[in-house]
Design a protein around this motif. Structure first.
Motif, PDB file in Angstrom:
ATOM      1  N   UNK A 120       2.022   1.653  -1.839  1.00 55.61           N
ATOM      2  CA  UNK A 120       2.075   1.293  -0.411  1.00 55.61           C
ATOM      3  C   UNK A 120       0.676   1.047   0.133  1.00 55.61           C
ATOM      4  N   UNK A 121      -0.312   1.756  -0.437  1.00 54.98           N
ATOM      5  CA  UNK A 121      -1.681   1.552   0.025  1.00 54.98           C
ATOM      6  C   UNK A 121      -2.179   0.157  -0.350  1.00 54.98           C
ATOM      7  N   UNK A 122      -1.848  -0.282  -1.574  1.00 51.17           N
ATOM      8  CA  UNK A 122      -2.258  -1.621  -2.002  1.00 51.17           C
ATOM      9  C   UNK A 122      -1.555  -2.690  -1.167  1.00 51.17           C
ATOM     10  N   UNK A 123      -0.291  -2.448  -0.830  1.00 52.26           N
ATOM     11  CA  UNK A 123       0.435  -3.420  -0.002  1.00 52.26           C
ATOM     12  C   UNK A 123      -0.154  -3.483   1.403  1.00 52.26           C
ATOM     13  N   UNK A 124      -0.473  -2.324   1.968  1.00 54.20           N
ATOM     14  CA  UNK A 124      -1.090  -2.310   3.292  1.00 54.20           C
ATOM     15  C   UNK A 124      -2.454  -2.987   3.259  1.00 54.20           C
ATOM     16  N   UNK A 125      -3.201  -2.755   2.183  1.00 55.24           N
ATOM     17  CA  UNK A 125      -4.521  -3.375   2.042  1.00 55.24           C
ATOM     18  C   UNK A 125      -4.390  -4.893   1.938  1.00 55.24           C
ATOM     19  N   UNK A 126      -3.339  -5.355   1.265  1.00 55.24           N
ATOM     20  CA  UNK A 126      -3.123  -6.795   1.144  1.00 55.24           C
ATOM     21  C   UNK A 126      -2.873  -7.432   2.505  1.00 55.24           C
ATOM     22  N   UNK A 127      -2.252  -6.688   3.402  1.00 57.85           N
ATOM     23  CA  UNK A 127      -1.966  -7.235   4.735  1.00 57.85           C
ATOM     24  C   UNK A 127      -3.212  -7.267   5.598  1.00 57.85           C
ATOM     25  N   UNK A 128      -3.908  -6.131   5.691  1.00 49.83           N
ATOM     26  CA  UNK A 128      -5.013  -6.058   6.648  1.00 49.83           C
ATOM     27  C   UNK A 128      -6.257  -6.789   6.164  1.00 49.83           C
ATOM     28  N   UNK A 129      -6.386  -7.035   4.849  1.00 51.72           N
ATOM     29  CA  UNK A 129      -7.559  -7.770   4.372  1.00 51.72           C
ATOM     30  C   UNK A 129      -7.373  -9.279   4.425  1.00 51.72           C
TER      31      UNK A 129
END
Length: 464
Positions: A255-264
Motif C-alpha cells: 500500500x505504501x508503494x501504491x500511495x507513493x505512485x500516486x503522490x509522486x
C-alpha cells in the motif's frame, strides 16, 4: 516371530528412506518463481516496489525473480536504484519485456541489460535510451543542418561541438550501459547506439543482436527455457537454475508503494502543494475554522514529500512561492498589479518546476492553466467585492448613522436617550417624545444624536 522382525526391519528401512529423500523432494516441489511487474514509468514508487520484491524473494529463497517490464522510461535516479538492487540480489533476476505490445524504452533498456538473463515476448521492443535531458536543439548553436564536412550549411559552428553538460550526460550514460552489457556478456555496441542514436530493436532483432537470450510467449515458457542455465550472482557466486516445475507467484506492490505512485505524479504533487498552501491561507484568514488548516497541513506535507522524491528546479519553486505570496497580499490589499504579478510569477515557476521531461513525469500544462485560472478567479472575486464596497452605502461614521430608526428609552423636554444599532445613545430634538416611540436619526453632533419624528413610511436601514 521371524515375520514380525522382517516387518520391523522393512518399516525401519522405509522410514529411513523417507527421511533421506523427503527434504529433497519437498525442496523440489517448493521451488517458486516470483514475478515483479512494472507497468508504469520508472520512478520512486517502482524503485520501492522492486526493492521490497527482491527482499521478499531472498527471504523465501525463491529460485528466480521474473522482472516483467512494460515502461516508457522514467527518472534516472530511480532507474539506478533498481539496477543497484538487481546487481546485489542473491536471487537470479530474469528481465522479461511482456506482454505482446509492451516495450522497455529508455530506463527500461538499462534495467533489462542489468538483469542476469533477458527475454522478450513476441511483438515487443526495446531501445531509445537517450537521456531525456539532452533532447532538443543544443543551446547556443544555429539551427542549420550540417554538411558532409560536419559544418552547418549556413556557416555556423561544427556539428561536433556540443554543450559540455550534454556531452557529460551522454558519455556517462554510455559508460553505464556498456558496463552492464560487459557484465552480462551482451551486445555493448548496440547498447551504446541505443544511447547515442536512440536506436530500437524488435524481439527477433534483439535476439539476433545478442541483446537478449530468449524469446518467450509467457512466464511458464520462459521458465522452461532458462532451466539448467548457470548465472553469476553478486560476489562471483554461480547458480544453476532449476525452474522447469517452479510455481509462479506474483508479488503485489504494498500500500505504501501504491500511495507513493500516486503522490509522486508531478501533477498530483502540484495539486497537493496548492491545496496545502491555500488551506493554510484560508485558516489564517478565518482562525478557528480548523478544517482548512488540518487538510492544508496534510496536503502540504504530502506535496513537499513528493517534491523531495522528484528532481525539481528550486528557482521555479521559489517563483511559485513568490507568486502565491503576491496573490495572498492581493486578497488582503487589492491593487490589481500585485495580483497580476503573482499570476505571472506562479505560471513561470510552475513551468520551470521540474528539471526534466522524463516520460510520465512532465507537469501538465492544462493543470497549470486550471490552477492559474482559479487564481485569476480569486482576484476577480476580490476586485468585485472591492467595487461593491466602494459603490455601496457607508456603514461607519456619522453619515452611516443618518436615517437610522431609533427607539426612545427616556425623554425629558428636548433631550433623552435612544437605542439604535445595538447601542444606547444620548439624543436631543426639537420635539417631545414618549418612551417606546420610534424616531429617526437626523444628524450626529459629537456623541449626541439629533432625532426627529419618523415618517409613517420610514423603515429600518440607513441612506447615504
Amino acid at each position: 516371530m521371524q515375520t514380525l522382525k522382517a516387518a520391523l526391519v522393512a518399516a525401519t528401512a522405509l522410514v529411513a528412506l523417507v527421511v533421506s529423500i523427503g527434504p529433497g523432494t519437498a525442496a523440489d516441489n517448493n521451488r517458486v518463481a516470483l514475478t515483479i511487474s512494472i507497468d508504469c514509468a520508472i520512478g520512486p514508487a517502482a524503485a520501492s516496489y522492486v526493492k521490497d520484491g527482491l527482499a521478499k524473494a531472498a527471504e523465501r529463497h525463491a529460485e528466480v525473480v521474473i522482472l516483467r517490464l512494460n515502461t516508457p522510461g522514467g527518472l534516472s535516479s530511480s532507474m539506478r536504484e533498481i539496477i543497484t538492487d538487481v546487481l546485489a540480489s542473491p536471487v537470479p533476476v530474469i528481465g522479461y519485456v511482456a506482454p505482446s505490445g509492451a516495450h522497455a524504452a529508455s530506463a527500461g533498456t538499462y534495467i533489462l541489460y542489468a538483469t542476469h538473463l533477458a527475454a522478450m515476448a513476441p511483438g515487443t521492443n526495446i531501445g531509445a535510451a537517450t537521456p531525456v535531458q539532452i533532447g532538443g536543439p543544443l543551446p547556443g548553436l544555429p539551427g542549420g543542418t550540417p554538411d558532409k564536412d560536419g559544418k552547418d550549411k549556413d556557416g555556423g559552428n561544427p556539428s561536433g561541438t556540443k554543450d559540455a553538460m550534454t556531452a557529460k550526460v551522454t558519455n556517462d550514460a554510455v559508460a553505464f550501459i556498456r558496463s552492464l552489457a560487459e557484465l552480462r556478456g551482451r551486445n555493448a555496441e548496440w547498447a551504446e547506439k541505443a544511447v547515442r542514436d536512440a536506436a530500437t530493436l524488435s524481439t527477433n532483432a534483439a535476439l539476433q543482436a545478442h541483446v537478449i537470450e530468449f524469446t518467450a510467449h509467457d512466464p511458464a515458457d520462459l521458465l522452461r527455457q532458462v532451466d539448467g542455465r548457470t548465472v553469476e550472482l553478486a560476489g562471483g557466486k554461480t547458480q544453476r537454475l532449476a525452474t522447469r516445475d517452479a510455481a509462479i507467484e506474483a508479488i503485489d506492490p504494498s500500500w505504501l508503494a501504491r500511495a507513493l505512485a500516486v503522490i509522486t505524479d508531478p501533477n498530483i504533487a502540484f495539486v497537493l502543494l496548492m491545496v496545502g498552501i491555500y488551506g493554510l491561507i484560508f485558516e489564517f484568514m478565518s482562525p478557528g475554522a480548523v478544517a482548512p488548516g488540518v487538510v492544508g497541513t496534510i496536503c502540504l506535507l504530502l506535496g513537499l514529500y513528493a517534491l523531495n522524491m522528484l528532481p525539481i528546479n528550486y528557482a521555479g519553486f521559489a517563483l511559485m512561492l513568490v507568486g502565491i505570496a503576491l496573490l495572498a497580499i492581493e486578497a488582503f490589499n487589492p491593487t490589481v498589479v500585485i495580483g497580476l504579478g503573482g499570476i505571472v510569477a506562479f505560471v513561470l515557476g510552475a513551468a520551470m518546476l521540474f528539471r526534466i521531461e522524463a516520460p510520465g513525469y512532465a507537469l501538465s500544462w492544462p493543470v497549470i492553466g486550471i490552477v492559474a485560472a482559479m487564481f485569476a478567479g480569486l482576484i476577480l472575486v476580490v476586485l468585485g467585492a472591492l467595487r461593491r464596497a466602494r459603490n455601496g452605502p457607508l456603514r461607519t461614521g456619522a453619515q452611516a448613522m443618518r436615517g437610522l430608526s431609533a427607539e426612545v428609552l427616556d425623554w425629558s423636554e428636548t433631550s433623552g436617550h435612544v437605542f439604535t444599532n445595538g447601542e444606547r445613545w444620548q439624543a436631543r430634538g426639537t420635539e417631545t417624545f414618549k418612551a417606546g416611540e420610534t424616531v429617526e436619526v437626523a444628524n450626529i453632533n459629537d456623541l449626541t444624536l439629533v432625532v426627529r419624528r419618523a415618517p409613517a413610511s420610514a423603515g429600518e436601514g440607513g441612506t447615504a
